[in-house]
Design a protein around this motif. Structure first.
Motif, mmCIF file in Angstrom:
data_model
loop_
_atom_site.group_PDB
_atom_site.id
_atom_site.type_symbol
_atom_site.label_atom_id
_atom_site.label_comp_id
_atom_site.label_asym_id
_atom_site.label_seq_id
_atom_site.Cartn_x
_atom_site.Cartn_y
_atom_site.Cartn_z
ATOM 1 N N PHE A 63 0.838 -1.201 0.000
ATOM 2 C CA PHE A 63 0.000 0.000 0.000
ATOM 3 C C PHE A 63 0.874 1.251 0.000
ATOM 4 O O PHE A 63 0.670 2.171 -0.782
ATOM 5 C CB PHE A 63 -0.925 -0.036 1.222
ATOM 6 N N ASN A 64 1.874 1.272 0.873
ATOM 7 C CA ASN A 64 2.774 2.425 0.983
ATOM 8 C C ASN A 64 3.587 2.626 -0.294
ATOM 9 O O ASN A 64 3.838 3.764 -0.698
ATOM 10 C CB ASN A 64 3.716 2.270 2.166
ATOM 11 N N TYR A 65 4.019 1.542 -0.915
ATOM 12 C CA TYR A 65 4.798 1.668 -2.148
ATOM 13 C C TYR A 65 3.963 2.335 -3.238
ATOM 14 O O TYR A 65 4.458 3.182 -3.982
ATOM 15 C CB TYR A 65 5.296 0.299 -2.622
ATOM 16 N N MET A 66 2.691 1.969 -3.296
ATOM 17 C CA MET A 66 1.815 2.573 -4.304
ATOM 18 C C MET A 66 1.607 4.064 -4.021
ATOM 19 O O MET A 66 1.667 4.874 -4.943
ATOM 20 C CB MET A 66 0.465 1.850 -4.343
ATOM 21 N N THR A 67 1.393 4.427 -2.761
ATOM 22 C CA THR A 67 1.132 5.835 -2.459
ATOM 23 C C THR A 67 2.407 6.670 -2.503
ATOM 24 O O THR A 67 2.406 7.766 -3.064
ATOM 25 C CB THR A 67 0.444 6.005 -1.090
ATOM 26 N N ILE A 68 3.488 6.152 -1.948
ATOM 27 C CA ILE A 68 4.737 6.923 -1.935
ATOM 28 C C ILE A 68 5.390 6.893 -3.319
ATOM 29 O O ILE A 68 5.790 7.930 -3.848
ATOM 30 C CB ILE A 68 5.694 6.418 -0.845
ATOM 31 N N GLY A 69 5.493 5.699 -3.902
ATOM 32 C CA GLY A 69 6.124 5.590 -5.214
ATOM 33 C C GLY A 69 5.298 6.218 -6.321
ATOM 34 O O GLY A 69 5.820 6.957 -7.151
ATOM 35 N N GLY A 70 4.009 5.927 -6.327
ATOM 36 C CA GLY A 70 3.151 6.406 -7.404
ATOM 37 C C GLY A 70 2.688 7.836 -7.240
ATOM 38 O O GLY A 70 2.710 8.612 -8.186
ATOM 39 N N TYR A 71 2.277 8.189 -6.049
ATOM 40 C CA TYR A 71 1.721 9.531 -5.838
ATOM 41 C C TYR A 71 2.803 10.547 -5.478
ATOM 42 O O TYR A 71 2.897 11.593 -6.101
ATOM 43 C CB TYR A 71 0.648 9.486 -4.754
ATOM 44 N N ALA A 72 3.629 10.235 -4.481
ATOM 45 C CA ALA A 72 4.601 11.228 -4.001
ATOM 46 C C ALA A 72 5.784 11.381 -4.960
ATOM 47 O O ALA A 72 6.076 12.472 -5.428
ATOM 48 C CB ALA A 72 5.086 10.858 -2.601
ATOM 49 N N SER A 77 9.866 0.818 -10.088
ATOM 50 C CA SER A 77 10.745 -0.140 -10.755
ATOM 51 C C SER A 77 11.030 -1.270 -9.769
ATOM 52 O O SER A 77 10.789 -1.138 -8.566
ATOM 53 C CB SER A 77 12.061 0.508 -11.210
ATOM 54 N N LYS A 78 11.561 -2.363 -10.281
ATOM 55 C CA LYS A 78 11.917 -3.486 -9.399
ATOM 56 C C LYS A 78 13.017 -3.075 -8.425
ATOM 57 O O LYS A 78 12.978 -3.432 -7.252
ATOM 58 C CB LYS A 78 12.357 -4.698 -10.225
ATOM 59 N N LEU A 79 14.013 -2.343 -8.911
ATOM 60 C CA LEU A 79 15.103 -1.894 -8.049
ATOM 61 C C LEU A 79 14.579 -0.952 -6.964
ATOM 62 O O LEU A 79 14.946 -1.076 -5.791
ATOM 63 C CB LEU A 79 16.201 -1.199 -8.854
ATOM 64 N N ILE A 80 13.718 -0.033 -7.335
ATOM 65 C CA ILE A 80 13.145 0.890 -6.348
ATOM 66 C C ILE A 80 12.344 0.114 -5.316
ATOM 67 O O ILE A 80 12.438 0.379 -4.116
ATOM 68 C CB ILE A 80 12.277 1.972 -7.037
ATOM 69 N N PHE A 81 11.561 -0.871 -5.762
ATOM 70 C CA PHE A 81 10.767 -1.664 -4.823
ATOM 71 C C PHE A 81 11.676 -2.415 -3.846
ATOM 72 O O PHE A 81 11.406 -2.470 -2.642
ATOM 73 C CB PHE A 81 9.847 -2.636 -5.567
ATOM 74 N N PHE A 82 12.774 -2.978 -4.345
ATOM 75 C CA PHE A 82 13.736 -3.677 -3.489
ATOM 76 C C PHE A 82 14.333 -2.716 -2.453
ATOM 77 O O PHE A 82 14.398 -3.031 -1.263
ATOM 78 C CB PHE A 82 14.844 -4.308 -4.346
ATOM 79 N N LYS A 83 14.755 -1.535 -2.905
ATOM 80 C CA LYS A 83 15.298 -0.532 -1.982
ATOM 81 C C LYS A 83 14.215 -0.061 -0.998
ATOM 82 O O LYS A 83 14.505 0.210 0.164
ATOM 83 C CB LYS A 83 15.881 0.663 -2.746
ATOM 84 N N ILE A 85 11.709 -1.874 0.174
ATOM 85 C CA ILE A 85 11.571 -2.930 1.191
ATOM 86 C C ILE A 85 12.723 -2.856 2.184
ATOM 87 O O ILE A 85 12.509 -2.902 3.402
ATOM 88 C CB ILE A 85 11.484 -4.324 0.536
ATOM 89 N N LEU A 86 13.955 -2.734 1.686
ATOM 90 C CA LEU A 86 15.118 -2.652 2.586
ATOM 91 C C LEU A 86 15.027 -1.435 3.506
ATOM 92 O O LEU A 86 15.344 -1.520 4.697
ATOM 93 C CB LEU A 86 16.417 -2.611 1.786
ATOM 94 N N SER A 87 14.590 -0.308 2.961
ATOM 95 C CA SER A 87 14.479 0.888 3.795
ATOM 96 C C SER A 87 13.409 0.709 4.862
ATOM 97 O O SER A 87 13.575 1.158 6.001
ATOM 98 C CB SER A 87 14.190 2.125 2.943
ATOM 99 N N ASN A 88 12.326 0.029 4.527
ATOM 100 C CA ASN A 88 11.277 -0.232 5.506
ATOM 101 C C ASN A 88 11.749 -1.184 6.603
ATOM 102 O O ASN A 88 11.364 -1.036 7.763
ATOM 103 C CB ASN A 88 10.011 -0.764 4.831
ATOM 104 N N ILE A 89 12.574 -2.138 6.247
ATOM 105 C CA ILE A 89 13.147 -3.039 7.254
ATOM 106 C C ILE A 89 14.037 -2.241 8.209
ATOM 107 O O ILE A 89 13.972 -2.407 9.426
ATOM 108 C CB ILE A 89 13.912 -4.204 6.587
ATOM 109 N N PHE A 90 14.864 -1.363 7.648
ATOM 110 C CA PHE A 90 15.710 -0.506 8.484
ATOM 111 C C PHE A 90 14.856 0.355 9.410
ATOM 112 O O PHE A 90 15.117 0.459 10.613
ATOM 113 C CB PHE A 90 16.601 0.386 7.611
ATOM 114 N N ILE A 91 13.813 0.978 8.870
ATOM 115 C CA ILE A 91 12.938 1.835 9.670
ATOM 116 C C ILE A 91 12.216 1.020 10.741
ATOM 117 O O ILE A 91 12.019 1.491 11.866
ATOM 118 C CB ILE A 91 11.956 2.606 8.758
#
Length: 135
Positions: A63-72, A77-83, A85-91
């Motif tokens: 849900f967040n990827y769609m709103t942050i990636g798509g709207y904000a 991209s696949k690379l952005i999605f991977f990064k 996920i990693l950033s969310n794990i860190f957070i």
């Protein structure tokens, strides 16, 4: 009076939608309410804090990827999605650490998590802008 309020709401909407930070704030408000509701519900149901944060994060990632990636940021991209996920794990782990420190002063975990939201949102924005969606 109603006209002034309508004009103020329109101007606020234009400001928030016209800038990256504004779009991130709007997406973040929706995402935060979504994640915090899941977290709070699980806490109320008796789940462990770390498990509640984890499920809030997992249910929110797509849900967040769609709103942050798509709207904000307007990027996907696949690379952005991977990064992403990693950033969310860190957070997530940062959130656990910060919440454990806050709980030493504020026993109520839901309130403690709520108080951390502005700081975590700021950190998240910086990570998203400088690392995940850069360029």
């Amino acid at each position: 009076m109603l006209g002034i309020l309508s004009l103020m709401a329109l101007n606020l909407n234009q400001i928030l939608n016209s800038s990256l930070a504004g779009r991130f704030i709007l997406a973040g408000i929706v995402n935060t309410l979504f994640g915090w509701t899941i977290f709070s519900t699980l806490i109320i149901l008796g789940m462990n804090v770390k498990v509640s944060l984890f499920f809030g994060m997992v249910f929110g990632i797509l849900f967040n990827y769609m709103t942050i990636g798509g709207y904000a940021f307007k990027k996907f991209s696949k690379l952005i999605f991977f990064k992403f996920i990693l950033s969310n794990i860190f957070i997530y782990f940062l959130n656990i650490l910060m919440l454990s420190l806050v709980q030493k002063k504020i026993e109520e975990v839901i309130l403690g998590q709520f108080l951390l939201l502005p700081l975590l949102a700021t950190i998240s924005f910086i990570i998203m802008k400088k690392i995940v969606f850069k360029g």
